[in-house]
Design a protein around this motif. Structure first.
Motif, PDB file in Angstrom:
ATOM      1  N   ALA A 220       0.990  -1.270  -0.077  1.00  0.00           N
ATOM      2  CA  ALA A 220       0.046  -0.099   0.012  1.00  0.00           C
ATOM      3  C   ALA A 220       0.922   1.172   0.074  1.00  0.00           C
ATOM      4  CB  ALA A 220      -0.961   0.072   1.378  1.00  0.00           C
ATOM      5  N   LEU A 221       1.964   1.428   0.986  1.00  0.00           N
ATOM      6  CA  LEU A 221       2.753   2.483   0.990  1.00  0.00           C
ATOM      7  C   LEU A 221       3.557   2.840  -0.278  1.00  0.00           C
ATOM      8  CD1 LEU A 221       3.738   2.158   4.787  1.00  0.00           C
ATOM      9  CD2 LEU A 221       2.319   3.617   3.644  1.00  0.00           C
ATOM     10  N   GLU A 222       4.009   1.613  -0.781  1.00  0.00           N
ATOM     11  CA  GLU A 222       4.920   1.636  -2.261  1.00  0.00           C
ATOM     12  C   GLU A 222       3.675   2.461  -3.438  1.00  0.00           C
ATOM     13  OE1 GLU A 222       7.659  -1.894  -1.570  1.00  0.00           O
ATOM     14  OE2 GLU A 222       6.002  -2.221  -2.784  1.00  0.00           O
ATOM     15  N   THR A 223       2.489   2.221  -3.317  1.00  0.00           N
ATOM     16  CA  THR A 223       1.531   2.403  -4.372  1.00  0.00           C
ATOM     17  C   THR A 223       0.642   3.660  -4.002  1.00  0.00           C
ATOM     18  OG1 THR A 223       0.128   0.740  -3.575  1.00  0.00           O
ATOM     19  CG2 THR A 223       1.193   0.246  -5.606  1.00  0.00           C
ATOM     20  N   PHE A 224       1.146   4.507  -2.778  1.00  0.00           N
ATOM     21  CA  PHE A 224       0.573   5.489  -2.123  1.00  0.00           C
ATOM     22  C   PHE A 224      -0.638   5.485  -1.913  1.00  0.00           C
ATOM     23  CE2 PHE A 224       3.742   6.653  -5.255  1.00  0.00           C
ATOM     24  CZ  PHE A 224       5.029   6.991  -4.393  1.00  0.00           C
ATOM     25  N   VAL A 225      -1.271   4.410  -1.485  1.00  0.00           N
ATOM     26  CA  VAL A 225      -2.530   4.151  -1.030  1.00  0.00           C
ATOM     27  C   VAL A 225      -2.482   4.487   0.453  1.00  0.00           C
ATOM     28  CG1 VAL A 225      -4.323   2.306  -0.616  1.00  0.00           C
ATOM     29  CG2 VAL A 225      -3.023   2.250  -2.545  1.00  0.00           C
ATOM     30  N   PRO A 226      -3.404   5.503   0.869  1.00  0.00           N
ATOM     31  CA  PRO A 226      -3.322   5.928   2.396  1.00  0.00           C
ATOM     32  C   PRO A 226      -4.163   4.951   3.105  1.00  0.00           C
ATOM     33  CG  PRO A 226      -5.318   6.890   1.114  1.00  0.00           C
ATOM     34  CD  PRO A 226      -4.503   6.073   0.068  1.00  0.00           C
ATOM     35  N   ILE A 227      -3.347   4.485   4.240  1.00  0.00           N
ATOM     36  CA  ILE A 227      -3.830   3.431   5.285  1.00  0.00           C
ATOM     37  C   ILE A 227      -3.233   3.873   6.390  1.00  0.00           C
ATOM     38  CG2 ILE A 227      -3.448   1.389   3.627  1.00  0.00           C
ATOM     39  CD1 ILE A 227      -1.008   0.662   5.214  1.00  0.00           C
ATOM     40  N   ILE A 228      -4.104   3.384   7.548  1.00  0.00           N
ATOM     41  CA  ILE A 228      -3.829   3.878   8.779  1.00  0.00           C
ATOM     42  C   ILE A 228      -2.344   3.725   9.377  1.00  0.00           C
ATOM     43  CG2 ILE A 228      -6.384   3.698   9.836  1.00  0.00           C
ATOM     44  CD1 ILE A 228      -5.175   1.059  11.126  1.00  0.00           C
ATOM     45  N   ARG A 229      -2.127   4.897  10.198  1.00  0.00           N
ATOM     46  CA  ARG A 229      -0.391   4.707  10.350  1.00  0.00           C
ATOM     47  C   ARG A 229      -0.228   3.893  11.545  1.00  0.00           C
ATOM     48  NH1 ARG A 229       0.116  11.562  10.722  1.00  0.00           N
ATOM     49  NH2 ARG A 229      -1.076  11.889   8.898  1.00  0.00           N
ATOM     50  N   LYS A 230       1.010   3.807  11.815  1.00  0.00           N
ATOM     51  CA  LYS A 230       1.516   2.869  12.937  1.00  0.00           C
ATOM     52  C   LYS A 230       0.871   3.175  14.428  1.00  0.00           C
ATOM     53  CE  LYS A 230       4.602  -0.019  11.084  1.00  0.00           C
ATOM     54  NZ  LYS A 230       4.097  -1.467  10.844  1.00  0.00           N
ATOM     55  N   GLU A 231       0.996   4.465  14.590  1.00  0.00           N
ATOM     56  CA  GLU A 231       0.185   4.573  16.066  1.00  0.00           C
ATOM     57  C   GLU A 231      -1.174   4.628  16.059  1.00  0.00           C
ATOM     58  OE1 GLU A 231       2.041   6.621  14.012  1.00  0.00           O
ATOM     59  OE2 GLU A 231       1.379   8.921  13.925  1.00  0.00           O
ATOM     60  N   MET A 232      -1.762   4.676  15.022  1.00  0.00           N
ATOM     61  CA  MET A 232      -3.101   4.591  14.785  1.00  0.00           C
ATOM     62  C   MET A 232      -3.357   3.022  15.045  1.00  0.00           C
ATOM     63  SD  MET A 232      -6.149   5.814  14.904  1.00  0.00           S
ATOM     64  CE  MET A 232      -7.701   5.538  14.489  1.00  0.00           C
ATOM     65  N   GLN A 233      -2.658   2.349  14.334  1.00  0.00           N
ATOM     66  CA  GLN A 233      -2.829   0.647  14.326  1.00  0.00           C
ATOM     67  C   GLN A 233      -2.800   0.052  15.881  1.00  0.00           C
ATOM     68  OE1 GLN A 233       0.073  -1.287  11.590  1.00  0.00           O
ATOM     69  NE2 GLN A 233      -0.057   0.484  10.123  1.00  0.00           N
ATOM     70  N   SER A 234      -1.785   0.396  16.713  1.00  0.00           N
ATOM     71  CA  SER A 234      -1.874   0.138  17.940  1.00  0.00           C
ATOM     72  C   SER A 234      -3.136   0.663  18.752  1.00  0.00           C
ATOM     73  CB  SER A 234      -0.357   0.098  18.805  1.00  0.00           C
ATOM     74  OG  SER A 234      -0.196   1.574  18.464  1.00  0.00           O
ATOM     75  N   PHE A 235      -3.383   1.802  18.453  1.00  0.00           N
ATOM     76  CA  PHE A 235      -4.690   2.311  19.110  1.00  0.00           C
ATOM     77  C   PHE A 235      -5.710   1.522  18.788  1.00  0.00           C
ATOM     78  CE2 PHE A 235      -8.117   5.525  19.653  1.00  0.00           C
ATOM     79  CZ  PHE A 235      -7.850   5.882  20.913  1.00  0.00           C
ATOM     80  N   MET A 236      -5.959   0.989  17.634  1.00  0.00           N
ATOM     81  CA  MET A 236      -7.084   0.338  17.188  1.00  0.00           C
ATOM     82  C   MET A 236      -6.877  -1.179  17.781  1.00  0.00           C
ATOM     83  SD  MET A 236      -9.033   1.742  14.974  1.00  0.00           S
ATOM     84  CE  MET A 236      -9.817   0.625  13.661  1.00  0.00           C
ATOM     85  N   LYS A 237      -5.846  -1.772  18.091  1.00  0.00           N
ATOM     86  CA  LYS A 237      -5.669  -3.344  18.454  1.00  0.00           C
ATOM     87  C   LYS A 237      -6.125  -3.006  20.052  1.00  0.00           C
ATOM     88  CE  LYS A 237      -1.672  -3.956  15.739  1.00  0.00           C
ATOM     89  NZ  LYS A 237      -0.143  -4.137  15.597  1.00  0.00           N
ATOM     90  N   VAL A 238      -5.618  -2.045  20.742  1.00  0.00           N
ATOM     91  CA  VAL A 238      -6.187  -1.913  22.236  1.00  0.00           C
ATOM     92  C   VAL A 238      -7.562  -1.668  22.393  1.00  0.00           C
ATOM     93  CG1 VAL A 238      -5.717  -0.571  24.232  1.00  0.00           C
ATOM     94  CG2 VAL A 238      -3.965  -1.107  22.918  1.00  0.00           C
ATOM     95  N   LEU A 239      -8.219  -0.751  21.492  1.00  0.00           N
ATOM     96  CA  LEU A 239      -9.677  -0.599  21.591  1.00  0.00           C
ATOM     97  C   LEU A 239     -10.573  -1.861  21.292  1.00  0.00           C
ATOM     98  CD1 LEU A 239     -10.259   2.673  19.444  1.00  0.00           C
ATOM     99  CD2 LEU A 239     -10.144   2.276  21.898  1.00  0.00           C
TER     100      LEU A 239
END
Ligand SMILES: C[S@@+](CC[C@H](N)C(=O)[O-])C[C@H]1O[C@@H](n2cnc3c(N)ncnc32)[C@H](O)[C@@H]1O
Length: 213
Positions: free
Chosen positions: A29-48
């Motif tokens: 996704a990052l190589e093809t410029f597709v916007p995805i959730i950032r690292k810090e948002m990823q861990s926030f989502m995991k905890v939620l």
């Protein structure tokens, strides 16, 4: 970036790796410029997800399926995910990614405009992730509140517009002014809507977390 860059780098340096399939899809996704959730948002989502343990998730904005797959890994085994995407080029990639991850039976992709699709949904969801066109959040809001179970969690991503949200309308680039005023209105409504309890957090590009009372 709304948080000091060195602070974000430090926090992200503490992250542990995702599963192999998530790492691969994130890289693609990052190589093809597709916007995805950032690292810090990823861990926030995991905890939620670990706290909420949702069984029925709705996502608005699939892109290539990265966050849907991440949610599927961190929600309970029996959780079902419905995700909405309208961009024809991304839909087949998302479907292929769900297949590669062996998640086709757990994730359903609804193709088309989010507002139209939301209006037609009847099921209730205990976790809703809003991550589509920022200017439309305000229009999705009544439908999303209707679809959210009591005690359910609504996560709205990218709500602080790279910091632009605190600027006056005239200090914001003309092309961003509509999003600016709509996002301010959305945040005001999230905080003042009687059915919701909301906290706005300067994490990633800003996230609002709400629960339905
Ligand atoms: C930020 S990306 C989603 C990223 C994804 N949630 C992730 O983290 O892997 C936003 C997506 O919303 C889609 N989108 C924007 N407006 C939409 C609409 N009106 N209906 C459906 N999808 C829309 C865009 O095509 C884009 O792929």
């Amino acid at each position: 970036m709304i948080v000091d860059e060195r602070m974000v780098t430090f926090i992200n340096s503490l992250e542990t790796e995702n599963s192999e399939i998530l790492e691969t899809i994130e890289k693609e996704a990052l190589e093809t410029f597709v916007p995805i959730i950032r690292k810090e948002m990823q861990s926030f989502m995991k905890v939620l997800l670990a706290i909420q343990k949702p069984l029925n998730i709705l996502e608005v904005g699939t892109a290539v399926g990265f966050s849907a797959l991440l949610m599927s890994e961190y929600a309970p085994e029996e959780c079902r995910i419905t995700t909405i995407e309208k961009y024809e080029k991304r839909i087949p990639i998302a479907k292929e990614n769900f297949r590669r991850a062996g998640k086709e039976d757990k994730i359903t992709l609804l193709e088309g405009d989010a507002l139209e699709i939301l209006k037609g949904l009847e099921e209730k969801y205990d976790f809703i992730f809003m991550d589509a066109a920022k200017a439309q959040y305000i229009n999705y809001m009544p439908e999303v509140i209707r679809l959210l179970e009591k005690g359910g969690v609504l996560v709205s991503d990218n709500v602080l517009q790279d910091g632009d949200i605190i600027e006056s309308r005239f200090a914001v680039e003309r092309r961003n002014r509509t999003i600016h005023s709509r996002m301010r209105e959305y945040l005001y409504r999230l905080k003042h809507e009687e059915q919701l309890l909301t906290s706005i957090i300067p994490l990633g590009d800003g996230v609002a977390i709400s629960t339905k009372k």
